[in-house]
Design an enzyme around this catalytic site. Structure first.
Site, PDB file in Angstrom:
ATOM      1  N   HIS A  68      82.016 -19.817 103.509  1.00 51.85           N
ATOM      2  CA  HIS A  68      81.457 -18.608 103.830  1.00 51.85           C
ATOM      3  C   HIS A  68      82.068 -17.365 103.103  1.00 51.85           C
ATOM      4  O   HIS A  68      81.844 -16.335 103.031  1.00 51.85           O
ATOM      5  CB  HIS A  68      81.448 -18.221 105.576  1.00 51.85           C
ATOM      6  CG  HIS A  68      82.591 -18.193 106.035  1.00 51.85           C
ATOM      7  ND1 HIS A  68      83.605 -19.053 106.000  1.00 51.85           N
ATOM      8  CD2 HIS A  68      83.273 -17.122 106.554  1.00 51.85           C
ATOM      9  CE1 HIS A  68      84.897 -18.505 106.737  1.00 51.85           C
ATOM     10  NE2 HIS A  68      84.467 -17.546 106.997  1.00 51.85           N
ATOM     11  N   ARG A  69      83.511 -17.661 102.787  1.00 54.64           N
ATOM     12  CA  ARG A  69      84.241 -16.899 101.968  1.00 54.64           C
ATOM     13  C   ARG A  69      84.813 -17.934 100.812  1.00 54.64           C
ATOM     14  O   ARG A  69      85.163 -19.135 101.230  1.00 54.64           O
ATOM     15  CB  ARG A  69      85.492 -16.291 102.781  1.00 54.64           C
ATOM     16  CG  ARG A  69      85.318 -15.480 103.901  1.00 54.64           C
ATOM     17  CD  ARG A  69      85.061 -13.871 103.195  1.00 54.64           C
ATOM     18  NE  ARG A  69      85.116 -12.976 104.500  1.00 54.64           N
ATOM     19  CZ  ARG A  69      83.852 -12.625 104.997  1.00 54.64           C
ATOM     20  NH1 ARG A  69      82.890 -13.051 104.659  1.00 54.64           N
ATOM     21  NH2 ARG A  69      83.749 -11.853 105.912  1.00 54.64           N
ATOM     22  N   LYS A  97      91.364 -20.914 111.247  1.00 50.66           N
ATOM     23  CA  LYS A  97      92.722 -20.007 110.924  1.00 50.66           C
ATOM     24  C   LYS A  97      92.624 -18.758 110.206  1.00 50.66           C
ATOM     25  O   LYS A  97      93.061 -17.716 110.439  1.00 50.66           O
ATOM     26  CB  LYS A  97      93.794 -21.106 110.152  1.00 50.66           C
ATOM     27  CG  LYS A  97      95.024 -20.860 110.399  1.00 50.66           C
ATOM     28  CD  LYS A  97      96.007 -21.852 109.674  1.00 50.66           C
ATOM     29  CE  LYS A  97      96.079 -23.216 110.239  1.00 50.66           C
ATOM     30  NZ  LYS A  97      96.990 -24.093 109.513  1.00 50.66           N
ATOM     31  N   LYS A 109      91.046 -28.763 102.615  1.00 56.41           N
ATOM     32  CA  LYS A 109      92.109 -29.698 102.880  1.00 56.41           C
ATOM     33  C   LYS A 109      92.199 -30.843 102.005  1.00 56.41           C
ATOM     34  O   LYS A 109      91.140 -31.359 101.890  1.00 56.41           O
ATOM     35  CB  LYS A 109      92.567 -30.059 104.346  1.00 56.41           C
ATOM     36  CG  LYS A 109      94.019 -30.214 104.761  1.00 56.41           C
ATOM     37  CD  LYS A 109      94.436 -29.181 104.998  1.00 56.41           C
ATOM     38  CE  LYS A 109      96.103 -29.402 105.422  1.00 56.41           C
ATOM     39  NZ  LYS A 109      96.598 -28.048 106.146  1.00 56.41           N
TER      40      LYS A 109
END
Ligand code: GLU
Length: 474
Positions: A68-69, A97, A109
């Site tokens: 979304h970003r 986070k 990740k």
């Protein structure tokens, strides 16, 4: 560090169960919530590297939880037990986070199945570069799309190799240094990144103690001074957390748990000495003075004010939760308390400051490093001397009116802000603000009955709003 005997649910399930509780406190469409929870994609790669004349094959993953970003952000872990489930869980935690601490990134990740202790530096470099190349090929490393960072088993050395590999393949990308964060300062890194997660943990704890009604939830009061602390893991995060708490806050580090045993001294341990010993000897066994406990994890069960798991996921679980006696658990690691264990801790009145808030310092400073790389200039370079001359004039103006400023204060005032000052100040500000948001949500919403649920709810709300505003089509 011994693995938990009963990992009652997978790491990913643990994260998703907390997500479901948080979603239930919100007015977010169910199907959008489901989409956010599931994660976007995961790339599995197997590649060969020739080591001592033999071909060894390695397997690794890079998971993207949310875009979304962009870029999506999150570390790369090198460990023997890494799995796809773990990498996906950690990618999800990165999404939440970043949203919580207002860092404009999605979550990602990576992980490589490897025991870094088994290979020399030359082999590690070849393996890291090859893994990086595989990820670069598929746009799983790029300044605009996906930016890795250090995690368990990786550090500045590996990030420098990744940056160099990216630069070799994309020399015309003027922002190439921003393809990875946590680099050495001499290779485009930023001052204060190595200590950032640990310092963020301390900033978060300080803010907790600034709110007496919150500290009271854990039967605590006052400041961090004199608080009895047990820490698990003296790696990068645990070391900096413990050292700063001891040296700057006057906390008493009574226990240190490492993979080969634990040290306990009710009068307090010298963190620096233990860390030096560990670096030379490879563990804490044999350290003279404090009590040595062979089965280190037993020390998690010792009474203390603050227990800081700073090593790995799932260490507080259904096997040991009934015997945990800490007043406050500060999650410096990702996912150290399982979902089921947390339900029991809550009944016991033990408070948890959750990972997605408390260990966000690493990615916050990664964000600063990324900005530094994109702007191609060190923070403070154009302002430091200017600030110093302005402050000098201020001192002169005050003193010309007959007020003498003490030498100590004048020297402090005289100093313009350099990169490290700005990084620490930005990190402190971010951690304070995020704690305040989290506690406000917690106190205001009855259904959000833990900081974790409050933190997750804030994050989900922001991510959902972002998808709703953008629309879901490209
Ligand atoms: N690996 C760290 C974490 O779990 C840092 C991630 C980053 O800086 O992108 O938060």
């Amino acid at each position: 560090m011994p693995a938990p005997k009963t990992q009652e649910k997978s790491f990913r399930e643990n994260v998703n169960l907390a997500f479901d509780l948080a979603l239930a406190t919100l007015d977010v469409p169910e199907k959008l919530g489901y989409y956010i929870k599931c994660g976007n994609n995961v790339y599995q790669v197997r590649f060969p590297v020739k080591i001592n004349g033999e071909v060894e094959s390695f397997i690794g993953w890079r998971a993207v939880h949310s875009e979304h970003r962009l870029p999506a952000k999150g570390g790369i872990r090198f460990a023997p037990m890494v799995s796809q489930d773990e990498v996906e869980a950690l990618a999800a935690l990165m999404t939440y986070k970043c949203a919580l601490v207002n860092v404009p990134f999605g979550g990602s990740k990576g992980g490589l199945v490897i025991d870094p202790r088994k290979y020399d530096e030359e082999a590690m470099e070849r393996i890291t570069r090859r893994f990086a190349f595989e990820l670069i090929k598929k746009d799983y490393i790029s300044p605009a799309i996906n930016v890795p960072a250090p995690d368990m088993g990786t550090g500045a050395r590996e990030m420098a190799w990744i940056a160099s590999t990216y630069s070799a393949h994309k020399p015309a990308d003027i922002d190439r240094m921003a393809c990875v964060t946590g680099k050495p300062v001499s290779q485009g890194g930023i001052r204060g990144r190595t200590e950032a997660t640990g310092r963020g943990v301390v900033f978060g704890l300080r803010e907790f103690f600034r709110h007496p009604e919150d500290a009271k939830l854990a039967n605590l009061q006052g400041t961090l001074e004199g608080k009895k602390i047990i820490i698990q893991g003296l790696g990068n995060v645990g070391y900096h957390t413990a050292k700063i708490l001891q040296e700057e806050d006057g906390s008493k580090i009574v226990g240190i748990i490492e993979y080969d045993g634990a040290l306990y001294d009710p009068k307090g341990l010298d963190v620096e000495k233990v860390s030096q010993f560990k670096q030379n000897q490879g563990g804490v066994k044999g350290f003279k003075g404090p009590k040595y406990i062979k089965e280190g994890a037993l020390l998690l069960e010792e009474p203390c004010d603050i227990l800081i798991p700073a090593a790995m996921e799932g260490v507080i679980n259904l096997d040991n939760v009934q015997r945990i006696k800490a007043k406050l658990i500060a999650e410096a690691a990702n996912g150290p308390v399982t979902f089921d264990a947390e339900l029991i801790l809550r009944k016991k009145g033990i408070v948890i400051i959750p990972d997605i808030y408390l260990n966000a310092g690493g990615v916050v400073v990664s964000y600063f490093e990324w900005i530094k790389n994109l702007s191609h200039i060190r923070f403070g370079r154009m302002t430091r001397r200017w600030e110093e001359s302005q402050n000098e004039m201020l001192i002169e103006a005050i003193e010309s009116k007959g007020h003498k400023i003490s030498e100590r204060l004048a020297n402090k005032l005289r100093k313009g802000s350099g990169e490290l000052d700005l990084v620490r100040s930005g990190l402190d500000d971010t951690m304070r603000e995020a704690f305040q948001k989290m506690r406000e949500y917690y106190w205001r919403h009855d259904q959000a009955d833990s900081y974790r649920i409050a933190a997750m709810a804030i994050a989900i709300k922001l991510i959902a709003a972002s998808y709703e505003e953008q629309g879901v089509y490209p």
